[in-house]
Scaffold this motif. Sequence first.
Motif, PDB file in Angstrom:
ATOM      1  N   LEU A 104       0.838  -1.198   0.000  1.00 34.04           N
ATOM      2  CA  LEU A 104       0.000   0.000   0.000  1.00 34.04           C
ATOM      3  C   LEU A 104       0.871   1.244   0.000  1.00 34.04           C
ATOM      4  CD1 LEU A 104      -2.611  -1.095   2.689  1.00 34.04           C
ATOM      5  CD2 LEU A 104      -2.856  -1.183   0.207  1.00 34.04           C
ATOM      6  N   PRO A 105       0.388   2.318  -0.581  1.00 38.72           N
ATOM      7  CA  PRO A 105       1.133   3.581  -0.534  1.00 38.72           C
ATOM      8  C   PRO A 105       1.343   4.009   0.919  1.00 38.72           C
ATOM      9  CG  PRO A 105      -0.716   3.735  -2.054  1.00 38.72           C
ATOM     10  CD  PRO A 105      -0.851   2.440  -1.336  1.00 38.72           C
ATOM     11  N   ASP A 106       2.416   4.730   1.177  1.00 41.15           N
ATOM     12  CA  ASP A 106       2.744   5.166   2.537  1.00 41.15           C
ATOM     13  C   ASP A 106       1.651   6.031   3.160  1.00 41.15           C
ATOM     14  OD1 ASP A 106       5.144   3.806   2.511  1.00 41.15           O
ATOM     15  OD2 ASP A 106       6.268   5.539   1.745  1.00 41.15           O
ATOM     16  N   ASP A 107       0.931   6.789   2.366  1.00 38.63           N
ATOM     17  CA  ASP A 107      -0.104   7.668   2.900  1.00 38.63           C
ATOM     18  C   ASP A 107      -1.481   7.000   2.942  1.00 38.63           C
ATOM     19  OD1 ASP A 107      -0.370   7.592   0.132  1.00 38.63           O
ATOM     20  OD2 ASP A 107      -1.051   9.668  -0.003  1.00 38.63           O
ATOM     21  N   TYR A 108      -1.543   5.709   2.684  1.00 39.88           N
ATOM     22  CA  TYR A 108      -2.808   4.969   2.690  1.00 39.88           C
ATOM     23  C   TYR A 108      -3.185   4.625   4.126  1.00 39.88           C
ATOM     24  CZ  TYR A 108      -6.408   1.832   0.897  1.00 39.88           C
ATOM     25  OH  TYR A 108      -7.599   1.238   0.587  1.00 39.88           O
ATOM     26  N   LYS A 109      -4.440   4.875   4.497  1.00 36.28           N
ATOM     27  CA  LYS A 109      -4.894   4.641   5.859  1.00 36.28           C
ATOM     28  C   LYS A 109      -6.019   3.599   5.829  1.00 36.28           C
ATOM     29  CE  LYS A 109      -5.303   8.090   8.831  1.00 36.28           C
ATOM     30  NZ  LYS A 109      -5.832   9.285   9.506  1.00 36.28           N
ATOM     31  N   THR A 110      -5.951   2.621   6.735  1.00 29.41           N
ATOM     32  CA  THR A 110      -7.019   1.630   6.844  1.00 29.41           C
ATOM     33  C   THR A 110      -7.792   1.874   8.137  1.00 29.41           C
ATOM     34  OG1 THR A 110      -5.586   0.041   7.959  1.00 29.41           O
ATOM     35  CG2 THR A 110      -5.745  -0.132   5.561  1.00 29.41           C
TER      36      THR A 110
END
Length: 73
Positions: free
Chosen positions: A7-13
């Motif tokens: 996942l991209p570093d700025d992706y939040k789950t």
Amino acid sequence: MVYRLKLPDDYKTIDKTVYWLRKNNNYYIIKSEKNTEDLFPDRAEAIKKFVKENKVDFKNAQDLIKVIQFCNQ
């Protein structure tokens, strides 16, 4: 199956776990003290007291199990 996704570093789950209760062959989402009181109206006051005394977190599966076991006594 399990996937390992990069996942991209700025992706939040966000955890969106939903807990269901089967009562009288119908399914209900358990998400709050009020919701639980509505499902067990004859135990509403006892549920309020139990939740307060036991500091129940309705996002915690083990806490929900305790509440439902209490309601079924």
